[in-house]
Motif scaffolding. Structure first.
Motif, PDB file in Angstrom:
ATOM      1  N   SER A  19       0.849  -1.180   0.000  1.00 42.33           N
ATOM      2  CA  SER A  19       0.000   0.000   0.000  1.00 42.33           C
ATOM      3  C   SER A  19       0.880   1.223   0.000  1.00 42.33           C
ATOM      4  O   SER A  19       2.061   1.161   0.291  1.00 42.33           O
ATOM      5  CB  SER A  19      -0.923   0.024   1.234  1.00 42.33           C
ATOM      6  OG  SER A  19      -0.188   0.319   2.393  1.00 42.33           O
ATOM      7  N   SER A  21       1.004   3.432   2.033  1.00 39.15           N
ATOM      8  CA  SER A  21       1.461   3.729   3.383  1.00 39.15           C
ATOM      9  C   SER A  21       2.539   2.766   3.832  1.00 39.15           C
ATOM     10  O   SER A  21       3.105   2.905   4.905  1.00 39.15           O
ATOM     11  CB  SER A  21       0.280   3.660   4.365  1.00 39.15           C
ATOM     12  OG  SER A  21      -0.288   2.366   4.353  1.00 39.15           O
ATOM     13  N   HIS A  23       2.168  -0.536   4.420  1.00 37.15           N
ATOM     14  CA  HIS A  23       1.711  -1.630   5.253  1.00 37.15           C
ATOM     15  C   HIS A  23       1.353  -2.840   4.410  1.00 37.15           C
ATOM     16  O   HIS A  23       0.867  -2.708   3.300  1.00 37.15           O
ATOM     17  CB  HIS A  23       0.489  -1.211   6.081  1.00 37.15           C
ATOM     18  CG  HIS A  23       0.794  -0.101   7.041  1.00 37.15           C
ATOM     19  ND1 HIS A  23       1.659  -0.240   8.089  1.00 37.15           N
ATOM     20  CD2 HIS A  23       0.354   1.189   7.078  1.00 37.15           C
ATOM     21  CE1 HIS A  23       1.730   0.912   8.765  1.00 37.15           C
ATOM     22  NE2 HIS A  23       0.956   1.786   8.158  1.00 37.15           N
ATOM     23  N   SER A  25      -0.787  -6.371   3.747  1.00 29.72           N
ATOM     24  CA  SER A  25      -2.051  -7.010   4.079  1.00 29.72           C
ATOM     25  C   SER A  25      -1.780  -8.403   4.602  1.00 29.72           C
ATOM     26  O   SER A  25      -0.710  -8.954   4.417  1.00 29.72           O
ATOM     27  CB  SER A  25      -2.940  -7.097   2.830  1.00 29.72           C
ATOM     28  OG  SER A  25      -2.408  -8.019   1.914  1.00 29.72           O
ATOM     29  N   ASP A 120      -7.361  -0.494  -8.438  1.00 27.86           N
ATOM     30  CA  ASP A 120      -7.758   0.880  -8.113  1.00 27.86           C
ATOM     31  C   ASP A 120      -8.850   1.316  -9.078  1.00 27.86           C
ATOM     32  O   ASP A 120      -8.589   1.938 -10.112  1.00 27.86           O
ATOM     33  CB  ASP A 120      -6.548   1.808  -8.206  1.00 27.86           C
ATOM     34  CG  ASP A 120      -6.855   3.216  -7.708  1.00 27.86           C
ATOM     35  OD1 ASP A 120      -8.046   3.546  -7.516  1.00 27.86           O
ATOM     36  OD2 ASP A 120      -5.901   3.997  -7.523  1.00 27.86           O
ATOM     37  N   GLU A 167      -7.981  -4.235  -0.538  1.00 22.70           N
ATOM     38  CA  GLU A 167      -8.685  -3.327   0.365  1.00 22.70           C
ATOM     39  C   GLU A 167      -8.098  -1.921   0.202  1.00 22.70           C
ATOM     40  O   GLU A 167      -7.205  -1.705  -0.613  1.00 22.70           O
ATOM     41  CB  GLU A 167      -8.537  -3.807   1.815  1.00 22.70           C
ATOM     42  CG  GLU A 167      -9.082  -5.216   2.060  1.00 22.70           C
ATOM     43  CD  GLU A 167      -8.809  -5.696   3.483  1.00 22.70           C
ATOM     44  OE1 GLU A 167      -8.016  -5.047   4.177  1.00 22.70           O
ATOM     45  OE2 GLU A 167      -9.390  -6.727   3.878  1.00 22.70           O
ATOM     46  N   ASP A 168      -8.614  -0.969   0.984  1.00 25.21           N
ATOM     47  CA  ASP A 168      -8.081   0.397   0.994  1.00 25.21           C
ATOM     48  C   ASP A 168      -8.069   1.028  -0.400  1.00 25.21           C
ATOM     49  O   ASP A 168      -7.066   1.600  -0.834  1.00 25.21           O
ATOM     50  CB  ASP A 168      -6.666   0.428   1.576  1.00 25.21           C
ATOM     51  CG  ASP A 168      -6.597  -0.165   2.976  1.00 25.21           C
ATOM     52  OD1 ASP A 168      -7.560   0.036   3.743  1.00 25.21           O
ATOM     53  OD2 ASP A 168      -5.595  -0.835   3.289  1.00 25.21           O
ATOM     54  N   GLY A 169      -9.192   0.894  -1.101  1.00 24.42           N
ATOM     55  CA  GLY A 169      -9.266   1.472  -2.431  1.00 24.42           C
ATOM     56  C   GLY A 169      -8.361   0.802  -3.439  1.00 24.42           C
ATOM     57  O   GLY A 169      -7.997   1.404  -4.454  1.00 24.42           O
ATOM     58  N   GLU A 171      -5.317  -0.305  -2.752  1.00 30.40           N
ATOM     59  CA  GLU A 171      -3.905  -0.087  -2.463  1.00 30.40           C
ATOM     60  C   GLU A 171      -3.280  -1.186  -1.621  1.00 30.40           C
ATOM     61  O   GLU A 171      -2.057  -1.354  -1.630  1.00 30.40           O
ATOM     62  CB  GLU A 171      -3.712   1.268  -1.782  1.00 30.40           C
ATOM     63  CG  GLU A 171      -4.054   2.445  -2.687  1.00 30.40           C
ATOM     64  CD  GLU A 171      -3.743   3.781  -2.063  1.00 30.40           C
ATOM     65  OE1 GLU A 171      -3.200   3.809  -0.934  1.00 30.40           O
ATOM     66  OE2 GLU A 171      -4.038   4.813  -2.686  1.00 30.40           O
ATOM     67  N   THR A 172      -4.079  -1.915  -0.874  1.00 33.52           N
ATOM     68  CA  THR A 172      -3.570  -3.068  -0.130  1.00 33.52           C
ATOM     69  C   THR A 172      -4.058  -4.312  -0.858  1.00 33.52           C
ATOM     70  O   THR A 172      -5.226  -4.645  -0.817  1.00 33.52           O
ATOM     71  CB  THR A 172      -4.077  -3.058   1.328  1.00 33.52           C
ATOM     72  OG1 THR A 172      -3.681  -1.837   1.960  1.00 33.52           O
ATOM     73  CG2 THR A 172      -3.486  -4.227   2.096  1.00 33.52           C
TER      74      THR A 172
END
Length: 211
Positions: A19, A21, A23, A25, A120, A167-169, A171-172
């Motif tokens: 992601s 950020s 992180h 998954s 995305d 998840e996260d749009g 990104e993950t």
């Protein structure tokens, strides 16, 4: 995302994602839990049981409806789910694919499909995907295909390929690159590791391209 490392047979790391950020998954929610140690034939991460080529329908960058199972049938196919604005794992994986292909004879490259599915849904338009893929397909003789769809379609595609649903749009997402052979089964996959993803792909592709 930091470079992933394979420790022993803890190959579920193939299902970790990236992601913006940084992180990862978890592998929760995936049923690809039958990964086995290498038998020596393939350089990548082998599955305990071959995974059949999935069938899902999305839209390519020209606006054409494409059924993955039909369009790539009987063809060696690398399948990857990710997003174009990914800061690390996605471009690294696709660069490894492009370089691995270039190291092989043109006749082998021509027998390979490379399919990128964007997770995305909101930001990855057809022109964006096309431009991004050109970073890896230039001077390559494989067939690069970019696919997109609605959120429901993308989720269904990931589920049918037995990878973690992003998840996260988007990104993950799964960091797993799947390789289906000309026999329509995947027996091996890859993640960016110090083991050398590019060399693993280059080693394995000739084993599955068929005649």
């Amino acid at each position: 995302m930091k470079r992933l490392a394979l420790a022993g047979v803890a190959l579920v790391l193939a299902l970790a994602g990236c992601s913006s950020s940084g992180h990862a998954s978890s592998a929760k929610g995936s049923d690809l839990n039958d990964i086995s140690p290498s038998t020596g034939k393939f350089a990548g991460i082998e599955f305990g049981q071959p995974q059949p080529r999935p069938s899902f329908t999305l839209t390519d960058t020209t606006g054409k409806t494409v059924n993955f199972g039909t369009a790539t049938a009987n063809t060696a196919t690398l399948l990857y789910f990710g997003y174009t604005n990914c800061p690390d794992v996605c471009p690294e994986t696709m660069a490894d694919v492009g370089l691995a292909l270039k190291s092989l004879p043109v006749a082998t490259q021509q027998k390979v499909d490379v399919v990128f599915v964007s997770t995305d849904v909101k930001h990855d338009t057809a022109p964006i995907i096309t431009k991004w893929l050109s970073n890896f397909s230039t001077d390559n003789h494989a067939h690069f295909i970019g696919l997109r769809g609605t959120q429901a379609q993308i989720n269904a595609a990931q589920a049918s390929a037995h990878v973690v649903v992003a998840e996260d749009g988007g990104e993950t997402h799964s960091a797993q690159l799947l390789l289906y052979g000309a026999d329509n089964y995947a027996r091996v996959s890859y993640v960016p590791t110090s083991a050398g993803e590019q060399k693993q792909i280059a080693h394995d592709l000739p084993l599955v391209v068929g005649k």
